[in-house]
Design a protein around this motif. Structure first.
Motif, short mmCIF file in Angstrom:
data_model
loop_
_atom_site.label_atom_id
_atom_site.label_comp_id
_atom_site.label_asym_id
_atom_site.label_seq_id
_atom_site.Cartn_x
_atom_site.Cartn_y
_atom_site.Cartn_z
N SER A 87 0.85 -1.19 0.00
CA SER A 87 0.00 0.00 0.00
C SER A 87 0.88 1.23 0.00
O SER A 87 1.94 1.24 0.63
N PRO A 88 0.51 2.26 -0.69
CA PRO A 88 1.32 3.49 -0.66
C PRO A 88 1.26 4.19 0.68
O PRO A 88 2.05 5.09 0.94
N ARG A 89 0.33 3.80 1.57
CA ARG A 89 0.22 4.46 2.86
C ARG A 89 1.37 4.08 3.76
O ARG A 89 1.97 3.03 3.62
N SER A 90 1.66 4.93 4.73
CA SER A 90 2.67 4.63 5.73
C SER A 90 2.19 3.51 6.61
O SER A 90 0.99 3.37 6.87
N SER A 91 3.15 2.70 7.11
CA SER A 91 2.77 1.58 7.96
C SER A 91 2.15 2.05 9.25
O SER A 91 1.38 1.33 9.89
N THR A 92 2.45 3.29 9.67
CA THR A 92 1.87 3.78 10.91
C THR A 92 0.40 4.12 10.77
O THR A 92 -0.29 4.32 11.76
N ASP A 93 -0.08 4.17 9.55
CA ASP A 93 -1.49 4.48 9.34
C ASP A 93 -2.36 3.24 9.35
O ASP A 93 -3.57 3.33 9.27
N VAL A 94 -1.75 2.06 9.43
CA VAL A 94 -2.53 0.84 9.37
C VAL A 94 -3.23 0.63 10.69
O VAL A 94 -2.62 0.73 11.75
N THR A 135 10.17 -8.48 19.60
CA THR A 135 11.20 -7.74 18.87
C THR A 135 10.99 -7.63 17.37
O THR A 135 11.45 -6.67 16.76
N VAL A 136 10.32 -8.61 16.76
CA VAL A 136 10.21 -8.62 15.30
C VAL A 136 8.94 -7.95 14.81
O VAL A 136 8.99 -7.08 13.93
N LEU A 137 7.79 -8.31 15.36
CA LEU A 137 6.53 -7.78 14.86
C LEU A 137 6.45 -6.26 14.93
O LEU A 137 5.93 -5.63 14.00
N PRO A 138 6.95 -5.60 16.00
CA PRO A 138 6.89 -4.13 16.00
C PRO A 138 7.69 -3.49 14.88
O PRO A 138 7.42 -2.34 14.50
N LYS A 139 8.66 -4.19 14.31
CA LYS A 139 9.44 -3.65 13.20
C LYS A 139 8.74 -3.81 11.86
O LYS A 139 9.14 -3.21 10.87
N LEU A 159 0.86 -4.69 13.82
CA LEU A 159 1.36 -5.94 14.39
C LEU A 159 2.12 -5.69 15.68
O LEU A 159 2.20 -6.58 16.54
N GLY A 160 2.68 -4.49 15.84
CA GLY A 160 3.32 -4.16 17.10
C GLY A 160 2.36 -4.13 18.25
O GLY A 160 2.74 -4.36 19.41
N ASN A 161 1.06 -3.87 17.96
CA ASN A 161 0.06 -3.87 19.01
C ASN A 161 -0.23 -5.26 19.57
O ASN A 161 -0.81 -5.38 20.65
#
Length: 588
Positions: free
Chosen positions: A39-46, A79-83, A88-90
């Motif tokens: 997606s062109p959106r930033s990952s923080t917008d998911v 350690t991995v999912l938040p990256k 997924l970090g949630n």
């Protein structure tokens, strides 16, 4: 060429590798390509909630996402999912998911944590438990087979050593090998001599690789329970046999109030009512075979007497300090070669040894290392300056336990006192407390409280800020070892029992008492959020999960009584009752 994308929803593979079978988390973590939609959106917008535009993993209901993540190793979730993305970090912030994971690890019948649940670090606890289970279980059948082979080998040796017509009979209690050496008994209340030896074996307890809770209707689970009971019965029988061969000496009070005189303490055969003490010959010691996930090494035997105390320092498990009855403290580099190398033997200028009496306890904080001995002194050493001498504190009585805090040293002594010292001052004594009616055997402290256990069978709490005693509990036995972390206190007593307490807002509350199979003094204990290690003069070291009741993962039997242990950064150091220290650490 068109780009090919893989959608997790269309994949026929399972929800991910099971943590029980994946050997590592970072080195061989799950392939996360394709889990996040392009997606062109930033990952923080998911958003973690389902969306019509979302695809792949995030198109699933959030409950299913967390369920899939529950099958990943805790290290991967942390350690991995938040990256990968914010959504997924949630997953790692879901406390309920961590509680369910912990329940799978310990089983449905155990209580965890034993103490307060408020502000409990569930992710760290689950991570520790998974690492503990990976290292210390799953190979029980291999160790049991080795134990059986060792028993058969010993029986063959006995058959070959049976006297013939022209042979002299073999005296019971003697074997080929060097003669056993018995050092002096310890401080008041050390009724069991540490030097009594038997053949050393390893016995594994607990469940196998399967980490799912036991279900009553499942046939495999019932078979596993029967196997566990059989192994526990065998281990109990071995412990009873070991106890029957243990030598018991009179209390150190028979020394006439002179615990610092080395001549009186040198030979336990000179104590008591003059009855002869049997000295058993033994074979040269050998280290128990480690589980395949661990490697066991032994530090070179540069001490010439029993090691009373062992302490891993520096926070990385790379440096080990040992205190011995030969009056010396030694520092070891554990990363130099397979068995480590000696860095320093600590001592002041012109001194032939570190102390002038047995070195009984060690503690450290930052670069400061403190050693306490039967010469009624605490000596301070600077780890950053190559172990150079930093100070000397005279306590007036044998030092039995220590705790280092920032710029403050707390010492428990033979004369029933707890003393606080400022390690920076020329006159270091800050306060001397009389909270008990007998020798102070163990203590733990933080910046607010001091908790101490005494030979008078009491546990006391002292408020450092209010400068007053808060509470005193009376037990049916006395404590010899103590571990204080978070809001839980775990301690071991002179009868082999474990005790747990909660500590909140200055209120000490007894929680439970556990029998984990020790049959003599619990000489060392280490508890963290997801691990519990204990050792005893009954010649065993046990590894548990700190639930109620504790789930014992492994029992290691040694040739002599175990005097202490230390755990840091996944490394276990054991003072094995001889003049050596064993190290258990994950294989590279």
């Amino acid at each position: 060429m068109s780009e090919v994308r893989v959608n997790l929803c269309d994949s026929e593979s399972g929800p991910g590798p099971d943590p029980r079978t994946s050997p590592s988390t970072e080195a061989s973590g799950p392939d996360l390509q394709g889990l996040v939609p392009a997606s062109p959106r930033s990952s923080t917008d998911v958003s973690p909630s389902p969306s019509a535009e979302a695809s792949g993993l995030l198109s699933l209901p959030w409950e299913m996402v967390t369920h899939i993540a529950s099958h990943l190793p805790a290290q991967c979730v942390i350690t991995v999912l938040p990256k990968v993305c914010h959504a997924l970090g949630n997953v790692g912030k879901d406390t309920t998911a961590w509680q369910l994971r912990a329940r799978r690890l310990i089983g449905s019948r155990a209580v965890f944590p034993v103490g307060p649940r408020e502000d409990f670090d569930w992710p760290s606890a689950c991570l520790e438990m998974e690492q503990l289970i990976t290292c210390w279980t799953g190979q029980g059948h291999l160790v049991a087979k080795q134990t059986q082979e060792d028993g058969e080998e010993k029986e063959d040796v006995r058959q070959q050593q049976r006297p013939g017509q022209d042979e002299e009979p073999v005296v019971e209690g003697q074997e080929d090998g060097r003669e056993g050496e018995l050092e002096g008994v310890g401080v008041e209340g050390q009724e069991v001599a540490y030097g009594v030896d038997e053949g050393m074996e390893v016995a594994m307890e607990g469940e196998d690789d399967e980490m799912q809770p036991t279900m009553g209707g499942d046939q495999l689970a019932r078979l596993r329970e029967e196997l566990e009971e059989r192994l526990q019965d065998d281990a109990a029988a071995l412990m009873v046999e070991e106890r029957n061969h243990r030598m018991v000496f009179n209390d150190i009070e028979a020394l006439g109030g002179a615990p610092n005189r080395m001549d009186n303490l040198a030979d336990p055969r000179n104590l008591g009512n003059g009855r002869p003490v049997e000295v058993k010959q033994r074979q040269p010691p050998r280290s128990p075979s480690p589980p395949p996930a661990l490697e066991c090494t032994t530090l070179p035997s540069y001490h010439i007497a029993q090691v009373n105390s062992v302490l891993l320092v520096g926070g990385e498990g790379a440096v080990c300090a040992t205190g011995s009855r030969d009056r010396n403290v030694k520092l070891w580099d554990l990363k130099a070669g397979s068995g480590g190398s000696l860095l320093h033997t600590l001592g002041g200028q012109g001194e032939f040894s570190t102390h002038r009496g047995w070195v009984w306890c060690l503690a450290y904080q930052g670069p400061l290392l403190a050693s306490g001995g039967f010469d009624s002194t605490v000596r301070l050493w600077d780890l950053q300056a190559g172990g150079s001498e930093r100070g000397l504190i005279r306590t007036g009585a044998a030092v039995l336990c220590l705790s280092c805090q920032t710029d403050v040293l707390v010492a428990g002594t033979f004369d029933k006192r707890i003393s606080m010292y400022d390690t920076r001052a020329a006159e270091p004594l800050v306060k001397s407390l009389r909270l008990h009616g007998n020798a102070v055997m163990c203590l733990a402290a933080d910046d607010k409280y001091i908790i101490s256990g005494s030979k008078d069978c009491t546990v006391a709490v002292y408020d450092r800020r209010a400068c007053k005693g808060l509470k005193k509990l009376r037990l049916s036995s006395y404590l010899l070892s103590m571990s204080y972390s978070g809001c839980e206190i775990w301690a071991g007593d002179n009868s082999g029992m474990l005790h747990s307490f909660s500590m909140q807002a200055g209120t000490l509350k007894p929680l439970s008492q556990f029998d984990v199979g020790h049959t003599a003094l619990v000489t060392g204990i280490h508890r963290s959020a997801g691990s519990l290690y204990t050792c005893s003069s009954d010649c065993t070291v046990k590894v548990h999960i700190p639930c109620a009741p504790p789930r014992t993962l492994c029992t290691m039997r040694h040739q002599g009584g175990v005097n202490g242990l230390s755990v840091e950064a996944g490394v276990l150091a054991v003072a094995s009752g001889e003049d050596c220290v064993e190290l258990w650490r994950p294989r590279n």
